[in-house]
Motif scaffolding. Structure first.
Motif, PDB file in Angstrom:
ATOM      1  N   LEU A 152       0.813  -1.216   0.000  1.00 24.93           N
ATOM      2  CA  LEU A 152       0.000   0.000   0.000  1.00 24.93           C
ATOM      3  C   LEU A 152       0.847   1.267   0.000  1.00 24.93           C
ATOM      4  O   LEU A 152       0.503   2.253  -0.654  1.00 24.93           O
ATOM      5  N   ARG A 153       1.942   1.264   0.735  1.00 28.47           N
ATOM      6  CA  ARG A 153       2.779   2.468   0.855  1.00 28.47           C
ATOM      7  C   ARG A 153       3.868   2.549  -0.199  1.00 28.47           C
ATOM      8  O   ARG A 153       4.441   3.606  -0.418  1.00 28.47           O
ATOM      9  N   GLY A 154       4.219   1.408  -0.783  1.00 31.87           N
ATOM     10  CA  GLY A 154       5.292   1.399  -1.759  1.00 31.87           C
ATOM     11  C   GLY A 154       6.670   1.272  -1.119  1.00 31.87           C
ATOM     12  O   GLY A 154       7.674   1.364  -1.806  1.00 31.87           O
ATOM     13  N   ALA A 155       6.726   1.093   0.181  1.00 31.68           N
ATOM     14  CA  ALA A 155       7.985   0.930   0.906  1.00 31.68           C
ATOM     15  C   ALA A 155       7.719   0.055   2.128  1.00 31.68           C
ATOM     16  O   ALA A 155       6.619   0.082   2.673  1.00 31.68           O
ATOM     17  N   PRO A 156       8.716  -0.702   2.550  1.00 28.44           N
ATOM     18  CA  PRO A 156       8.504  -1.555   3.727  1.00 28.44           C
ATOM     19  C   PRO A 156       8.303  -0.710   4.978  1.00 28.44           C
ATOM     20  O   PRO A 156       8.916   0.347   5.125  1.00 28.44           O
ATOM     21  N   PRO A 157       7.455  -1.180   5.886  1.00 29.94           N
ATOM     22  CA  PRO A 157       7.195  -0.412   7.114  1.00 29.94           C
ATOM     23  C   PRO A 157       8.316  -0.570   8.125  1.00 29.94           C
ATOM     24  O   PRO A 157       9.073  -1.538   8.092  1.00 29.94           O
ATOM     25  N   ALA A 158       8.394   0.384   9.020  1.00 26.08           N
ATOM     26  CA  ALA A 158       9.313   0.258  10.156  1.00 26.08           C
ATOM     27  C   ALA A 158       8.700  -0.746  11.119  1.00 26.08           C
ATOM     28  O   ALA A 158       7.515  -0.675  11.424  1.00 26.08           O
ATOM     29  N   ARG A 159       9.507  -1.673  11.567  1.00 31.12           N
ATOM     30  CA  ARG A 159       9.002  -2.685  12.502  1.00 31.12           C
ATOM     31  C   ARG A 159       9.163  -2.189  13.917  1.00 31.12           C
ATOM     32  O   ARG A 159      10.115  -1.488  14.243  1.00 31.12           O
TER      33      ARG A 159
END
Length: 138
Positions: free
Chosen positions: A63-70
């Protein structure tokens, strides 16, 4: 008797409405859904549910086009409260996913709701029942 209004009303449309970017409804729903999933991911990581967290992270990245911060930090919140919070967040994600017709996220959110419901049920079934007190009784 009355003095005329000399300034533009705040209710008149702007002359240069095209000067700033507008987002479509689909883009707004994507942003909202990614936010709900990111919050669910934080709680999922706090519960140390690795595989479920990875699946949620994949959808956030899509959805964001980038991996989320965990989520790296831990709180002192009890697991039961975290499962209830995760259930509520998964429910919000399910509503938005259904609104934007995102079947993959809707299925994932429903599965997470079921898993957290089962965890809450198991935790409350094994917990000792709190003694009940009647109002005014000693």
């Amino acid at each position: 008797m009355y003095e005329p209004i000399r300034t533009k009303s705040v209710h008149t449309p702007a002359d240069h409405a095209a000067d700033f970017p507008h987002r479509s409804r689909e883009e707004e729903l994507d942003i909202q859904l990614a936010g709900h999933l990111a919050a669910l991911l934080a709680v999922t990581d706090e519960l140390d549910l690795g595989a479920a967290g990875d699946r949620i992270a994949e959808q956030v990245a899509r959805l964001r086009g980038a991996p989320p911060a965990r989520h790296a930090g831990r709180t002192d919140a009890p697991a039961l409260a975290l499962h209830r919070r995760a259930h509520a967040l998964a429910g919000r994600a399910l509503v938005v996913a259904a609104s934007r017709a995102d079947t993959a996220v809707a299925i994932l959110a429903a599965e997470r709701m079921d898993a957290h419901t089962a965890a809450v049920t198991a935790a409350t079934a094994t917990a000792p029942a709190a003694p009940s007190h009647l109002v005014g009784a000693r």
